[in-house]
Design an enzyme around this catalytic site. Structure first.
Site, PDB file in Angstrom:
ATOM      1  N   LYS A   1      -4.017   2.424  10.340  1.00 28.46           N
ATOM      2  CA  LYS A   1      -4.807   1.961   9.187  1.00 28.46           C
ATOM      3  C   LYS A   1      -4.038   0.882   8.429  1.00 28.46           C
ATOM      4  CE  LYS A   1      -5.733   6.313   7.701  1.00 28.46           C
ATOM      5  NZ  LYS A   1      -5.755   7.262   8.799  1.00 28.46           N
ATOM      6  N   LYS A   2      -2.723   1.045   8.386  1.00 28.00           N
ATOM      7  CA  LYS A   2      -1.917   0.096   7.607  1.00 28.00           C
ATOM      8  C   LYS A   2      -1.685  -1.189   8.387  1.00 28.00           C
ATOM      9  CE  LYS A   2      -2.463   3.066   4.877  1.00 28.00           C
ATOM     10  NZ  LYS A   2      -3.276   2.949   3.669  1.00 28.00           N
TER      11      LYS A   2
ATOM     12  N   ASP B   1       0.841  -1.203   0.000  1.00 22.86           N
ATOM     13  CA  ASP B   1       0.000   0.000   0.000  1.00 22.86           C
ATOM     14  C   ASP B   1       0.870   1.245   0.000  1.00 22.86           C
ATOM     15  OD1 ASP B   1      -2.217   1.612   0.030  1.00 22.86           O
ATOM     16  OD2 ASP B   1      -2.890   1.069   2.043  1.00 22.86           O
ATOM     17  N   LYS B   2       0.236   2.334  -0.333  1.00 26.75           N
ATOM     18  CA  LYS B   2       0.879   3.659  -0.326  1.00 26.75           C
ATOM     19  C   LYS B   2      -0.038   4.610   0.434  1.00 26.75           C
ATOM     20  CE  LYS B   2       0.620   7.898  -2.226  1.00 26.75           C
ATOM     21  NZ  LYS B   2      -0.584   8.762  -2.251  1.00 26.75           N
ATOM     22  N   HIS B   3       0.548   5.553   1.169  1.00 25.00           N
ATOM     23  CA  HIS B   3      -0.252   6.539   1.887  1.00 25.00           C
ATOM     24  C   HIS B   3       0.477   7.872   1.808  1.00 25.00           C
ATOM     25  CE1 HIS B   3      -3.669   6.997   4.675  1.00 25.00           C
ATOM     26  NE2 HIS B   3      -2.986   8.022   5.151  1.00 25.00           N
ATOM     27  N   SER B   4      -0.276   8.954   1.925  1.00 32.56           N
ATOM     28  CA  SER B   4       0.347  10.287   1.857  1.00 32.56           C
ATOM     29  C   SER B   4      -0.018  11.065   3.114  1.00 32.56           C
ATOM     30  CB  SER B   4      -0.174  11.002   0.620  1.00 32.56           C
ATOM     31  OG  SER B   4       0.019  12.392   0.740  1.00 32.56           O
TER      32      SER B   4
ATOM     33  N   SER C   1      -1.984   7.651  13.218  1.00 30.75           N
ATOM     34  CA  SER C   1      -3.144   7.637  12.325  1.00 30.75           C
ATOM     35  C   SER C   1      -2.832   6.827  11.063  1.00 30.75           C
ATOM     36  CB  SER C   1      -3.511   9.081  11.965  1.00 30.75           C
ATOM     37  OG  SER C   1      -4.424   9.123  10.907  1.00 30.75           O
TER      38      SER C   1
ATOM     39  N   ARG D   1      -9.209  16.096  14.801  1.00 28.04           N
ATOM     40  CA  ARG D   1      -7.961  16.844  14.562  1.00 28.04           C
ATOM     41  C   ARG D   1      -8.177  17.944  13.549  1.00 28.04           C
ATOM     42  NH1 ARG D   1      -4.317  12.512  12.422  1.00 28.04           N
ATOM     43  NH2 ARG D   1      -2.904  14.213  11.971  1.00 28.04           N
TER      44      ARG D   1
ATOM     45  N   THR E   1      -8.344  11.545  -0.524  1.00 30.97           N
ATOM     46  CA  THR E   1      -8.594  10.569  -1.595  1.00 30.97           C
ATOM     47  C   THR E   1     -10.065  10.122  -1.612  1.00 30.97           C
ATOM     48  OG1 THR E   1      -6.324   9.827  -1.506  1.00 30.97           O
ATOM     49  CG2 THR E   1      -7.904   8.251  -2.374  1.00 30.97           C
TER      50      THR E   1
HETATM   51  N1  URA Z   1      -3.137  10.575   6.585  1.00 25.47           N
HETATM   52  C1  URA Z   1      -3.684   9.985   7.662  1.00 25.47           C
HETATM   53  O1  URA Z   1      -4.304   8.942   7.551  1.00 25.47           O
HETATM   54  N2  URA Z   1      -3.542  10.549   8.849  1.00 25.47           N
HETATM   55  C2  URA Z   1      -2.870  11.689   9.013  1.00 25.47           C
HETATM   56  O2  URA Z   1      -2.785  12.155  10.105  1.00 25.47           O
HETATM   57  C3  URA Z   1      -2.301  12.305   7.888  1.00 25.47           C
HETATM   58  C4  URA Z   1      -2.448  11.718   6.675  1.00 25.47           C
END
Ligand code: URA
Length: 484
Positions: A216-217, A109-112, A212, A197, A149
């Protein structure tokens, strides 16, 4: 042991390992006491963190208490052990995803951390699926001035971000990727904290971002993850040094949780690509999936994908991985996966086909559109040195493209098209920005802020540099290899 002491804005407190064995769990303290402890610079143990997250998840924590704890963490920081405990507690607030044995080694996976115009996930998830990966992407909504996204995908009529773990498994079997949101089953506590937040000025906290993202990952059962850590004026963390600190935490806390994480540091001063705003960004993602579109977007997609395939040992070098991702964009296989993902996540199959195979003009007809367009013109001759993403994003948020309260609806057609790119020559009076708006004409102050986003110079035209700056890797993965 983290020392109580002066506030450490945003950051990590010294001390603590990168995950290790959880503390023995003593009796949890009342929430008020936990807030006071963190407010005064103390350290939360595993049981304390679990008690806080439990109260968030079961609804017994009041909104004010959640906000107070988030602000205390934002101001006082957390050490690596507290951050790892928070990550675990958030992940365990919902269900762990389980996959067939045969998928081992394929789950990536990729996250930003969030940017402006950042539609990379929309392209990269299907491109990785076309390269033989399984991508169970749990993504987020807009945070602060940055776009989300999930919000972008929801601008496609019918697209459903809430999918059960069983549905996710089916999506991975049939398509190879899915992009979903938190739900009552998936990291629900992160969903609540994420929204809180956004409205309590606590987005830019390193431990909160780390927990955070990684929570999720952690539930996705991945073998490798690449995080795009943005730095620059329009990033959640403006300084590259801070971004590097976050990258190290993501890699380190990830390792403590058994996750192989690489963090790419990428510049976020100018929007990614040429469009900002939900439906406009979907259009641009489709262009990239056609093998076309803005070069900076394609460069980011292929480099992040290349790094991930290399990290997951599916490519010998980053360049080889990047070439495989590029081939999936050029031969239409990534776009084919995107079409199947849309249809499998609730979009009418005819619409998914028309969007994916239609011309850019046809796509625009099929997606939500704002009522009006308004162009801004260059105030002088010059070379485009810079197009500042932050003022652009702030005005677009005022126009309805973002939220100022959790849960607020957004206007999917609102956005802006950059009519020029960095490095290009611009003549005085030539249009450089097209704003798509639903409301009345831009106000004087809004036009002034937007004009301030265009930075011109006397330089000769130049090729825009890559947004990709550096890659932080887990120690076991060998030297940084950004050029190969
Ligand atoms: N993406 C997230 O899931 N959480 C964050 O705090 C910032 C980016």
């Amino acid at each position: 042991m983290a020392a109580p002491g002066p506030a450490v804005p945003r950051g990590f407190l010294p001390g603590g390992g990168s995950g290790g064995a959880p503390d023995p769990l003593p009796e949890p303290k009342p929430l008020l006491e936990l807030i006071r402890l963190k407010r005064d610079g103390g350290r939360l143990g595993e049981a304390d963190v679990r008690a806080f997250v439990g109260a968030v998840a079961d609804g017994s924590a009041q909104g004010a208490q959640i906000g107070a704890m988030l602000m205390a963490i934002r101001l006082r920081g957390m050490d690596m052990e507290e951050t790892a405990a928070l990550t675990r507690a958030l992940a365990e607030s919902g269900q762990q995803l389980e996959w067939p044995e045969a998928w081992q080694g394929q789950l990536v996976d990729k996250h930003s951390t969030g940017g402006v115009g950042d539609k990379v996930s929309l392209v990269l998830a299907p491109a990785l699926a076309a390269c033989g990966c399984k991508v169970p992407m749990i993504s987020g909504r807009g945070l602060g001035h940055t776009g989300g996204t999930l919000d972008k995908l929801e601008s496609i009529p019918g697209f459903t971000v809430i999918q059960s773990p069983e549905q996710m498994r089916k999506l991975l079997e049939q398509v190879g990727c899915c992009i979903v949101g938190q739900s009552e089953k998936l990291v629900p506590a992160d969903g609540i904290l994420y929204a809180a937040r956004d409205v309590t000025a606590t987005v830019d906290s390193l431990p909160l971002i780390t927990a955070s993202i990684l929570s999720k990952k952690a539930v996705e059962g991945l073998s490798a993850l690449v995080v795009d850590v943005k730095f620059g004026e329009a990033a959640v963390l403006p300084s590259q040094a801070q971004a590097r600190e976050l990258a190290a935490a993501l890699v380190g806390v990830g390792a403590g949780l058994g996750l192989r994480v690489a963090a790419a540091l990428t510049a976020m001063d100018t929007p990614v690509g040429r469009s900002v705003g939900h439906a406009l960004e979907v259009e641009e993602a489709l262009l990239c999936l056609d093998g076309a579109g803005p070069p900076d977007l394609r460069d980011l997609v292929t480099r992040l994908g290349g790094a991930l395939l290399w990290l997951n040992r599916q490519a010998e070098a980053q360049a080889e991985g990047a070439a495989r991702v590029a081939a999936a964009l050029d031969d239409g296989s990534a776009r084919g996966r995107f079409e199947r993902m849309l249809a499998a996540q609730g979009v009418d199959p005819g619409l998914a086909r028309a969007l994916c195979s239609g011309s850019p003009a046809r796509r625009r007809e099929l997606l939500p559109r704002a009522r009006e367009r308004e162009e801004l013109r260059a105030p002088a001759d010059g070379t485009v040195e810079h197009i500042r993403a932050l003022p652009l994003a702030l005005v677009l948020r005022e126009l309805g493209a973002g939220r100022s309260r959790a849960g607020e609806p957004i206007r999917p057609g609102v956005g802006a098209e950059l009519l020029v790119g960095v490095g290009q020559r611009l003549r005085c009076g030539a249009p450089w920005l097209r704003v798509h708006r639903d409301g009345p004409a831009l106000s004087g102050p809004q036009r002034r802020v937007l004009q301030g986003a265009l930075v011109l110079s006397d330089r000769a035209p130049f090729a825009a540099p890559s947004l990709f700056a550096e890659l932080v890797l887990p120690p076991a993965h060998g030297p940084t290899d950004t050029q190969k």
